[in-house]
Structure formats: C-alpha cells, structure tokens
Motif scaffolding. Structure first.
Motif, PDB file in Angstrom:
ATOM      1  N   GLU A 284     -24.361  66.305  -9.334  1.00 34.35           N
ATOM      2  CA  GLU A 284     -25.187  67.484  -9.603  1.00 34.35           C
ATOM      3  C   GLU A 284     -25.438  67.630 -11.100  1.00 34.35           C
ATOM      4  OE1 GLU A 284     -22.183  68.751  -6.322  1.00 34.35           O
ATOM      5  OE2 GLU A 284     -22.185  67.591  -8.187  1.00 34.35           O
TER       6      GLU A 284
ATOM      7  N   TRP B 285     -26.566  72.735  -0.093  1.00 28.13           N
ATOM      8  CA  TRP B 285     -25.974  73.299  -1.306  1.00 28.13           C
ATOM      9  C   TRP B 285     -24.982  74.382  -0.902  1.00 28.13           C
ATOM     10  CZ3 TRP B 285     -26.524  71.560  -6.223  1.00 28.13           C
ATOM     11  CH2 TRP B 285     -27.610  70.714  -6.510  1.00 28.13           C
TER      12      TRP B 285
ATOM     13  N   CYS C  90     -23.547  70.085  -4.131  1.00 20.93           N
ATOM     14  CA  CYS C  90     -24.411  69.533  -3.096  1.00 20.93           C
ATOM     15  C   CYS C  90     -23.575  68.665  -2.179  1.00 20.93           C
ATOM     16  CB  CYS C  90     -25.590  68.756  -3.681  1.00 20.93           C
ATOM     17  SG  CYS C  90     -25.200  67.160  -4.392  1.00 20.93           S
TER      18      CYS C  90
END
Length: 124
Positions: free
Chosen positions: A6, A36, A96
């Motif tokens: 990320e 997410w 994520c």
C-alpha cells in the motif's frame, strides 16, 4: 501467491482527500476480489470497501458510502481507494487484501493475502 504493498497515506485536514494505492505482484491479480480494511487506534480492524475481480461490482461499509470509491486497474495490478470528505474518525491504518471469495467479502477471514498497511491521519 500475491504480495501487496500500500501507499498514499499521510496527514490531511478534515474535508480533504487522499488516494490510496495497493500494488500487487503475481500474475493472478485479476482473479482476486480486492478489499480495503482499516484499524483505528484502540479498535478492531474493520471492513471498508471491496471490488470484484472485474471491477464491475463494489461494496462499502455504511460510514464511507458516498465519500470513498474503490477501483482497480488489472493491467497495472493495482487497486485504489479514493477518499474524499475525510473526517477525523477516518484516521486509521489502511490495509488492502486479496480474496478468492465472492463480493461482498466483508470479513477479514475471507481474505487470503494482506499488505503491511498505510497510515492515514485526518486532523480536525
């Protein structure tokens, strides 16, 4: 095997915007639903948004509907989270994750791979 990284977190004032990115390695990225999650200080990790492998269907937790948008670019092996109208309560580490499940995949146990997270701080 999928590795996720990320980026895009930072400090922003309330009402501002940020776009998080999650770059994935591996040839099979397009076969995974992506999600997410976030973990706020003192709280459990919570679902934020998810998107199908094709990008055709998205799903959001109620608190971010109308403010956040999840999208993906399978050619770039990247999923995004556009965050607008940010609030102090959005302050968290955002993760994520990749899932072989069917959207909506809202539980963390439904995800197979996780990134290390990126911190978002929203000041009032």
């Amino acid at each position: 095997q999928v590795q996720l990284v990320e980026s895009g977190g930072g400090l922003v004032q309330a009402g501002g915007s940020l776009r998080l990115s999650c770059a994935a390695s591996g040839r099979t990225f397009s076969s995974y639903a992506m999600g997410w999650f976030r973990r706020s200080p003192g709280k459990e990790r919570e679902f934020v948004a998810a998107i199908t492998w094709s990008g055709g269907t998205t799903y959001y937790t109620d608190s971010v509907k109308g403010r956040f948008t999840i999208s993906r670019d399978n050619a770039k092996n990247t999923v995004y989270l556009q965050m607008n109208s940010l609030k102090p309560e959005d302050t968290a580490v955002y993760y994520c994750a990749a899932s072989t499940g069917v959207v909506p995949v809202t539980y963390d146990y439904e995800y197979d791979y996780w990134g290390q997270g990126t911190r978002v701080t929203v000041s009032s």
